[in-house]
Design an enzyme around this catalytic site. Structure first.
Site, PDB file in Angstrom:
ATOM      1  CG  ASP A 183      -2.058   0.804   0.666  1.00  0.00           C
ATOM      2  OD1 ASP A 183      -2.352   1.430   0.082  1.00  0.00           O
ATOM      3  OD2 ASP A 183      -3.493  -0.063   1.537  1.00  0.00           O
ATOM      4  CG  ASP A 185      -9.790   2.076  -0.785  1.00  0.00           C
ATOM      5  OD1 ASP A 185      -8.893   1.312  -0.681  1.00  0.00           O
ATOM      6  OD2 ASP A 185      -8.973   2.613   0.228  1.00  0.00           O
TER       7      ASP A 185
HETATM    8  C1  DGJ Z   1      -5.933   1.541   2.062  1.00  0.00           C
HETATM    9  C2  DGJ Z   1      -6.160   0.366   1.011  1.00  0.00           C
HETATM   10  O1  DGJ Z   1      -6.981   0.715  -0.513  1.00  0.00           O
HETATM   11  C3  DGJ Z   1      -7.048  -0.025   1.846  1.00  0.00           C
HETATM   12  O2  DGJ Z   1      -7.684  -1.712   0.931  1.00  0.00           O
HETATM   13  C4  DGJ Z   1      -6.546  -0.662   2.977  1.00  0.00           C
HETATM   14  O3  DGJ Z   1      -5.239  -1.636   2.584  1.00  0.00           O
HETATM   15  C5  DGJ Z   1      -5.990   0.236   3.471  1.00  0.00           C
HETATM   16  N1  DGJ Z   1      -5.366   1.042   3.175  1.00  0.00           N
HETATM   17  C6  DGJ Z   1      -5.270   0.135   4.452  1.00  0.00           C
HETATM   18  O4  DGJ Z   1      -5.451   0.598   5.242  1.00  0.00           O
END
Ligand code: DGJ
Length: 702
Positions: A438, A505
Site C-alpha cells: 500500500d 477502495d
Molecule cells: C488503503 C487500501 O486501499 C485499503 O484496501 C486498505 O488496505 C487500507 N489502506 C488499509 O489501511
C-alpha cells in the site's frame, strides 16, 4: 521515422498500417509530412522531432529544459547515429517490431542525448530519452518525448479522479494551447491522467482513430497534449522534476521513464495493445488467478485471532484460495495513527504470533497474503522516534499529514536497509505468497532532510522500484499487489514489479462497473483486483443484490471483501456459486480479448471477453439506470467470428436479477445464432430493474 544525420529523428507517421513502403514511398511520406507552406510573418520552421528543440523554429514546449546557470539552455543535437539491434542502421530500413538506439551530440552545449525507440510485438511503441552531461554542472528540469498526431485527432480523452472515484474519463476539445497534466504527488495519483488520448471526434470503444500516450513512472510525471497555432499537434510525456532535483555533474547522466504510445481504431483496440504487452511480460500471472479474501472491510483494525480464524474457515468453505491479512497486524497499529514503520508482528494483537492463523490458512488449502506499507511512517512509531531524519520534509516543519502519516526516505541507504531488513525478516518467517503493498499518501514537500530538504521524489521512486525488485528476487513466486489508497498507483512502471492493482477502495458495483471499464483501458482483467463486498457498500452506503455484485466483480481478478462471519448460510451458498462460476470461466476471462460496448442504450452497458480462437465469449449486459424506452434495446456482441454460429445462453447464479423478464431465447438450451447476426442485429437485453446485470455465454457450435 526519419533519421537525418544533422537533427534528431522525426516520427512521420504512427498509427494505421500504410502497407509495405519502399525507399521511394517512405521518402514521399516524409515529404508530405513537411509543412504545407507558410504565411508571411511566420517562422521558417520545420516539424518538431521526438525531443522538440527551439532551433527548428518550434515555439511550443521544448523537450529538453535545463541550463548551466542560465547558459546552454537551447540545445541543438546533431551528429546523429542510429543503431538497430546493435549495428549501425543502413540509410533505409523497414524494420517492423524492432528497437532503435539513437545517440546525438550538442557539441557546443556539451550534452549527449540518447533515444531508445521500440516497436513491440504488441504493436505498442515506446520511447525513452536519456541525457549525459559532458560539461560543468547541468541543472536538468525536463526531458520529455513527443509524438505528432494528425489534425483530425481533434478531441482529447484522459482521466481524473479522487479517492473512491479513480479514472473518471474526461473528454475535451484539442484546442490551441497545451493541456498539461502535471503530477506532483510522488505517486501516480488517484487523479492520474493515466492515458492521454487524441482522437477523432465522436470516437468510442468501437471506432474512431485514436492515439494515446502513457508515462510508465510512479513518481512525479507529466502528460501533455499540445496544439500550436500552425496546426501541429503533439502528445508528450516524461518525468516531472522538481527545482534542483537533478543537477548533473560532469559525466553524470539521467534516463527518463518509458513513454508508451498506442494506436487503434476505437478505444478497445488502443487498450488491446497494452493488454497484449502486459500479457507478454516474462512471469506474467497465471490465468488461474486464486480467488482472494482480503480482511480489510471484514475486520478493519480489529485483529482478533479467534475472529480471523473463523473468517479463514468460512473463506475456505466458500471456495477462497488466498487469504490476505490487511492492515493492523504489526507494531502499535491498532488504528491509523500509529505503527507504520515497525514491521514486526504486534504481541498485543497477535499474542501467539501470526503462526496460528497462517497454519489454519494453509491447512484449509489456501495461500497466505499480508498487507504492508513500507514507504510510509507514523510519527507514533519506534522507527520515527529513532530516526526522525528519515522522514521527508522540505523545510524545518514536517509536511501536512495525510491519514496521520508521512513519507519515509527510501533514497537514504540506511533507511532503505532498515525497511528492507524488516520486510525480508517477515517474509522469511512466514510462508507468504502475496503482499498487498500500500501507499496511502502523496509526497508533498517531500525533501531529503539530511541534505537540507532538496527534492528527492525521483530517487525515492527509483528506490521503491529497487526494493520491490529485491523482495521479489529474494522470494521468487511472491505476488505483489500495487495499492495506494485504492487505485492511486496504477501505471506500467509499477507493473514491472507487481502482479495486480487494487482498482479502488470502492467495491460498490455501480461504481465498479465504471472503474473496471476504464481501468481496463490500460490493464487486462487479470491485473485488476475485483472483490465482492457486503450488500451495503462501506464507502457509498448503497445496497445491491449479490447478482449485481458478483457479475460485476467477475470481470477482474475475483476476491471477497466481506465479513463472512456476518453472513447467512444462504448468502454463503450464493457467494460460493459465484466463486465456482469464476473458477469455471477464469481462464477465458484472463486470456480473452476485452470488448466494451457498443452500449445498447442510455444507462445500459454491454461488454464481453472472447477467447483468442473465437470459440466462446462471455458477456455481461448491465442496466445502470431505468431504460428510458419501454423495451430495452439490443446488445450487439463484438469479437465473435461472423462466419460461425454460436449457441447463446444465459448464465444464472442464485436469484435472478430484480425486475427480470425473460426474453424468448432465455433458457438453458439457448438459441443458435450466426456470429454475424449477434454482431449486427444483437441480442435483446432482458427487461430488468436498474443496477442489475445478466451474463450471457456464446459458444461456437460449428
Ligand atoms: C488503503 C487500501 O486501499 C485499503 O484496501 C486498505 O488496505 C487500507 N489502506 C488499509 O489501511
Amino acid at each position: 521515422m526519419e533519421c537525418p544525420p544533422d537533427r534528431l529523428p522525426l516520427v512521420r507517421h504512427w498509427g494505421s498500417d500504410l502497407g509495405p513502403l519502399d525507399e521511394e514511398a517512405a521518402r514521399a511520406v516524409c515529404l508530405i509530412g513537411e509543412r504545407s507552406g507558410r504565411l508571411s510573418g511566420e517562422l521558417d520552421a520545420r516539424p518538431p522531432s521526438l525531443v522538440p528543440e527551439a532551433w527548428t523554429g518550434w515555439t511550443g514546449r521544448p523537450g529538453l529544459v535545463g541550463s548551466r546557470n542560465g547558459r546552454d539552455w537551447s540545445p541543438r543535437f546533431s551528429g546523429v547515429s542510429v543503431r538497430i539491434g546493435g549495428t549501425e542502421a543502413p540509410s533505409y530500413t523497414e524494420a517492423g517490431a524492432a528497437g532503435l538506439e539513437v545517440a546525438a551530440d550538442d557539441a557546443e552545449g556539451l550534452l549527449r542525448l540518447t533515444l531508445t525507440v521500440e516497436m513491440l510485438a504488441s504493436g505498442l511503441l515506446r520511447v525513452r530519452a536519456g541525457l549525459v552531461n559532458g560539461g560543468g554542472t547541468y541543472d536538468l528540469q525536463e526531458l520529455s518525448v513527443a509524438l505528432p498526431v494528425p489534425t483530425h485527432a481533434a478531441e482529447l480523452i484522459d482521466f481524473s479522479g479522487r479517492w473512491g472515484m479513480e479514472r473518471q474519463a474526461q473528454r475535451l476539445e484539442f484546442a490551441v494551447g497545451a493541456h498539461v497534466r502535471e503530477n506532483r504527488r510522488g505517486r501516480t495519483g488517484l487523479d492520474s491522467a493515466y492515458l492521454l488520448h487524441a482522437t477523432e471526434p465522436g470516437s468510442d470503444f468501437v471506432g474512431g482513430e485514436t492515439w494515446a500516450v502513457h508515462v510508465a513512472w510512479s513518481g512525479n510525471h507529466r502528460h501533455v497534449a499540445e496544439h500550436d497555432s500552425t496546426g501541429i499537434r503533439l502528445l508528450s510525456g516524461g518525468e516531472h522534476l522538481l527545482p534542483g532535483e537533478l543537477r548533473l555533474a560532469e559525466g553524470e547522466g539521467y534516463t527518463g521513464p518509458w513513454v508508451y504510445a498506442s494506436y487503434g481504431d476505437g478505444l478497445d483496440r488502443v487498450a488491446h495493445r497494452f493488454h497484449s504487452h502486459l500479457r507478454s511480460r516474462p512471469g506474467h500471472v497465471s490465468p488461474r488467478r486464486p480467488v482472494t479474501l482480503n480482511t480489510w472491510e471484514a475486520v478493519y483494525f480489529d485483529h482478533d485471532e479467534k475472529r480471523l480464524l473463523e473468517l479463514a474457515r468460512l473463506a475456505a468453505e466458500v471456495g477462497v484460495e488466498r487469504f490476505v491479512l490487511d492492515d493492523g497486524w504489526f507494531g502499535g497499529r491498532r488504528h491509523s495513527r500509529a505503527g507504520l514503520g515497525d514491521w514486526t508482528v504486534s504481541p498485543d494483537a497477535w499474542p501467539h504470533g501470526l503462526q496460528p492463523l497462517v497454519n489454519a490458512v494453509l491447512e484449509h488449502g489456501m495461500e497466505f497474503g499480508l498487507w504492508v506499507e513500507p514507504e510510509m511512517v507514523n510519527l507514533d512509531s519506534d522507527l520515527a522516534r529513532a530516526h526522525p531524519e528519515w522522514i521527508t520534509a522540505a523545510r524545518s516543519e514536517l509536511p501536512v499529514e495525510q491519514r496521520n502519516q508521512h513519507v519515509l526516505d527510501l533514497s537514504l541507504p540506511d533507511c532503505y536497509e532498515a525497511v528492507r531488513r524488516q520486510l525480508l525478516a517477515i517474509l522469511d518467517e512466514y510462508p507468504i505468497s502475496f503482499l498487498k503493498w500500500d501507499h496511502n499518501r502523496d509526497h508533498v514537500e517531500a525533501g531529503v532532510r539530511p541534505r537540507g530538504g532538496v527534492p528527492g521524489v525521483h530517487a525515492r521512486t527509483a528506490a521503491a522500484y529497487r526494493l520491490l525488485a529485491e523482495v521479489r528476487a529474494a522470494h521468487p513466486g511472491l505476488e505483489i499487489e500495487s495499492c495506494a489508497a485504492g487505485g492511486g498507483r496504477v501505471d506500467l512502471g509499477i507493473l514491472e514489479h507487481t502482479d495486480r492493482v487494487w482498482v479502488s477502495d470502492v467495491s460498490d458495483p455501480l461504481e465498479r462497473q465504471r472503474l473496471l471499464r476504464w481501468t481496463g483501458q490500460l490493464l487486462p482483467t487479470e491485473l485488476m483486483g475485483s472483490h465482492i463486498a457486503s450488500p451495503r457498500s462501506h464507502t457509498t452506503s448503497r445496497t445491491h443484490d449479490l447478482s449485481f455484485r458478483g457479475a460485476t466483480a467477475l470481470f477482474g481478478h475475483l476476491g471477497v471483501e466481506w465479513d463472512l462471519g456476518a453472513t447467512t448460510p444462504e448468502d454463503r451458498a450464493e457467494l460460493a456459486a459465484w466463486i465456482t462460476l469464476y473458477k469455471e470461466y477464469r481462464e477465458l476471462i484472463h486470456t480473452g480479448t476485452l470488448w466494451r460496448g457498443p452500449d445498447p442504450g442510455e444507462g445500459i452497458w454491454s461488454q464481453g471477453v472472447v477467447a483468442g480462437d473465437g470459440t466462446k465469449g462471455l458477456y455481461s449486459l448491465t442496466s445502470l439506470t431505468w431504460c428510458p424506452t419501454g423495451a430495452p434495446p439490443s446488445a450487439r456482441l463484438r469479437g465473435l467470428d461472423a462466419h460461425r454460429r454460436y449457441r447463446v445462453r444465459p448464465l444464472t447464479v442464485g436469484s435472478p436479477a430484480a425486475g427480470f423478464s425473460a426474453p424468448a431465447w432465455w433458457d438453458e438450451q439457448g438459441v443458435v445464432v450466426p456470429g454475424s447476426a449477434l454482431a449486427r442485429v444483437g441480442l435483446p437485453v432482458p427487461v430488468m430493474h436498474p443496477e442489475q446485470t445478466v451474463l450471457v455465454l456464446a459458444e461456437r457450435v460449428d
